[in-house]
Every structure is written in structure tokens, then in C-alpha cells.
Design a protein around this motif. Sequence first.
Motif, mmCIF file in Angstrom:
data_model
loop_
_atom_site.group_PDB
_atom_site.id
_atom_site.type_symbol
_atom_site.label_atom_id
_atom_site.label_comp_id
_atom_site.label_asym_id
_atom_site.label_seq_id
_atom_site.Cartn_x
_atom_site.Cartn_y
_atom_site.Cartn_z
ATOM 1 N N ARG A 99 -0.811 4.238 13.895
ATOM 2 C CA ARG A 99 0.143 5.062 13.160
ATOM 3 C C ARG A 99 0.486 4.394 11.820
ATOM 4 O O ARG A 99 0.309 3.179 11.649
ATOM 5 C CB ARG A 99 1.408 5.277 13.972
ATOM 6 N N GLN A 100 0.993 5.194 10.888
ATOM 7 C CA GLN A 100 1.342 4.682 9.567
ATOM 8 C C GLN A 100 2.613 3.839 9.642
ATOM 9 O O GLN A 100 3.448 4.034 10.522
ATOM 10 C CB GLN A 100 1.565 5.840 8.596
ATOM 11 N N ILE A 101 2.734 2.923 8.676
ATOM 12 C CA ILE A 101 3.924 2.077 8.652
ATOM 13 C C ILE A 101 5.090 2.865 8.063
ATOM 14 O O ILE A 101 4.907 3.751 7.231
ATOM 15 C CB ILE A 101 3.694 0.780 7.851
ATOM 16 N N SER A 102 6.299 2.535 8.514
ATOM 17 C CA SER A 102 7.481 3.229 8.016
ATOM 18 C C SER A 102 7.984 2.556 6.740
ATOM 19 O O SER A 102 7.534 1.468 6.368
ATOM 20 C CB SER A 102 8.577 3.228 9.077
ATOM 21 N N LYS A 103 8.963 3.195 6.097
ATOM 22 C CA LYS A 103 9.543 2.625 4.879
ATOM 23 C C LYS A 103 10.300 1.341 5.181
ATOM 24 O O LYS A 103 10.354 0.438 4.367
ATOM 25 C CB LYS A 103 10.491 3.637 4.224
ATOM 26 N N LYS A 107 9.371 -1.980 3.206
ATOM 27 C CA LYS A 107 10.331 -2.639 2.328
ATOM 28 C C LYS A 107 10.915 -3.907 2.940
ATOM 29 O O LYS A 107 11.870 -4.466 2.412
ATOM 30 C CB LYS A 107 11.492 -1.684 1.999
ATOM 31 N N ASN A 108 10.369 -4.375 4.062
ATOM 32 C CA ASN A 108 10.903 -5.553 4.734
ATOM 33 C C ASN A 108 10.817 -6.774 3.823
ATOM 34 O O ASN A 108 9.742 -7.139 3.363
ATOM 35 C CB ASN A 108 10.124 -5.797 6.028
ATOM 36 N N ARG A 109 11.955 -7.401 3.601
ATOM 37 C CA ARG A 109 12.013 -8.556 2.708
ATOM 38 C C ARG A 109 11.764 -9.857 3.443
ATOM 39 O O ARG A 109 11.536 -10.890 2.818
ATOM 40 C CB ARG A 109 13.367 -8.613 2.016
ATOM 41 N N GLY A 110 11.849 -9.812 4.749
ATOM 42 C CA GLY A 110 11.616 -11.029 5.514
ATOM 43 C C GLY A 110 12.773 -11.993 5.370
ATOM 44 O O GLY A 110 13.923 -11.598 5.207
ATOM 45 N N LEU A 111 12.481 -13.283 5.408
ATOM 46 C CA LEU A 111 13.517 -14.301 5.289
ATOM 47 C C LEU A 111 13.876 -14.491 3.825
ATOM 48 O O LEU A 111 13.018 -14.783 3.001
ATOM 49 C CB LEU A 111 13.036 -15.626 5.884
ATOM 50 N N VAL A 112 15.149 -14.318 3.528
ATOM 51 C CA VAL A 112 15.647 -14.470 2.166
ATOM 52 C C VAL A 112 16.593 -15.661 2.161
ATOM 53 O O VAL A 112 17.385 -15.823 3.090
ATOM 54 C CB VAL A 112 16.397 -13.186 1.734
ATOM 55 N N PRO A 133 0.832 -1.196 0.000
ATOM 56 C CA PRO A 133 0.000 0.000 0.000
ATOM 57 C C PRO A 133 0.870 1.251 0.000
ATOM 58 O O PRO A 133 1.971 1.261 0.547
ATOM 59 C CB PRO A 133 -0.795 -0.119 1.308
ATOM 60 N N ASN A 134 0.414 2.260 -0.663
ATOM 61 C CA ASN A 134 1.134 3.528 -0.705
ATOM 62 C C ASN A 134 1.000 4.195 0.662
ATOM 63 O O ASN A 134 -0.103 4.429 1.139
ATOM 64 C CB ASN A 134 0.545 4.420 -1.803
ATOM 65 N N PRO A 135 2.127 4.521 1.327
ATOM 66 C CA PRO A 135 2.022 5.055 2.693
ATOM 67 C C PRO A 135 1.327 6.415 2.770
ATOM 68 O O PRO A 135 0.761 6.753 3.798
ATOM 69 C CB PRO A 135 3.477 5.163 3.150
ATOM 70 N N GLU A 136 1.352 7.202 1.671
ATOM 71 C CA GLU A 136 0.672 8.506 1.712
ATOM 72 C C GLU A 136 -0.850 8.346 1.635
ATOM 73 O O GLU A 136 -1.604 9.122 2.190
ATOM 74 C CB GLU A 136 1.155 9.398 0.573
ATOM 75 N N LYS A 137 -1.324 7.323 0.922
ATOM 76 C CA LYS A 137 -2.765 7.161 0.723
ATOM 77 C C LYS A 137 -3.445 6.343 1.819
ATOM 78 O O LYS A 137 -4.646 6.395 1.959
ATOM 79 C CB LYS A 137 -3.016 6.498 -0.634
ATOM 80 N N VAL A 138 -2.660 5.561 2.545
ATOM 81 C CA VAL A 138 -3.245 4.697 3.563
ATOM 82 C C VAL A 138 -3.632 5.549 4.775
ATOM 83 O O VAL A 138 -2.806 6.259 5.344
ATOM 84 C CB VAL A 138 -2.248 3.597 3.991
ATOM 85 N N GLU A 139 -4.904 5.478 5.137
ATOM 86 C CA GLU A 139 -5.374 6.204 6.317
ATOM 87 C C GLU A 139 -6.053 5.206 7.247
ATOM 88 O O GLU A 139 -7.074 4.628 6.924
ATOM 89 C CB GLU A 139 -6.361 7.292 5.903
ATOM 90 N N VAL A 140 -5.437 5.022 8.384
ATOM 91 C CA VAL A 140 -5.974 4.096 9.372
ATOM 92 C C VAL A 140 -6.271 4.901 10.629
ATOM 93 O O VAL A 140 -5.408 5.614 11.141
ATOM 94 C CB VAL A 140 -4.965 2.961 9.676
ATOM 95 N N SER A 141 -7.472 4.772 11.092
ATOM 96 C CA SER A 141 -7.821 5.548 12.285
ATOM 97 C C SER A 141 -7.329 4.828 13.535
ATOM 98 O O SER A 141 -7.508 3.619 13.679
ATOM 99 C CB SER A 141 -9.341 5.740 12.349
#
Length: 97
Positions: free
Chosen positions: A27-31, A35-40, A16-24
Motif C-alpha cells: 500500500r502507499q505511504i501516508s502523509k 512527513k515524519n521528522r524522526g528524532l529531532v 517521493p510524490n505519493p500520487e506518482k509512486v506505484e508499488v505493486s
Amino acid sequence: RKASRKDLYQVAPKYPNPEKVEVSGERQISKVILKNRGLVPHKAKINRNPRVKKREQYRKALIRRKGTVQEIRTDEVHKYGGETTGIKTRISRSRKL
């Protein structure tokens, strides 16, 4: 017509685009989280540099080739150098019948 096709074949975004996501209330998720890749899967160190990997592949291919193809001998030591003392015309070593 093009707009309907575009809507039909449009791929949903992965993140989701962090600027468009509005959750009441949250707080918004950080970059970093976005961008978390998890287990690689683990990669060998040689795979990080493609030039070095190909050089190593070539080195191993040469070693394998030595087992199938004989090397060309360019500096042969025991070549025939002719008669070193010359041919003696007065000596006959053949058998007379």
C-alpha cells in the motif's frame, strides 16, 4: 541548451510524490509517514519564541553591563546647598599674622 543545464543541475526530490509512486503488492505511504521528522534535537522552551529570547538576552546583557559601567547618579542627596544660615560678615575665623 537551457534544458540540458536544467537536467544537469536539477536536485532530486527528497520525498517521493505519493500520487506518482506505484508499488505493486504494497500500500502507499501516508502523509504522516511521508512527513515524519524522526528524532529531532531537544530545544529549550525559550527558543520557541524569538521575541522572548531577545528580551531575555537584553536583560542578561544589562546585568553584565552593570559590572563594567557605573550607573549615572541623578538623584544625589548630598549636594552642596550653600550656607544654610547665610554668611556672617562680622565673624573672622582666619589667623592674623
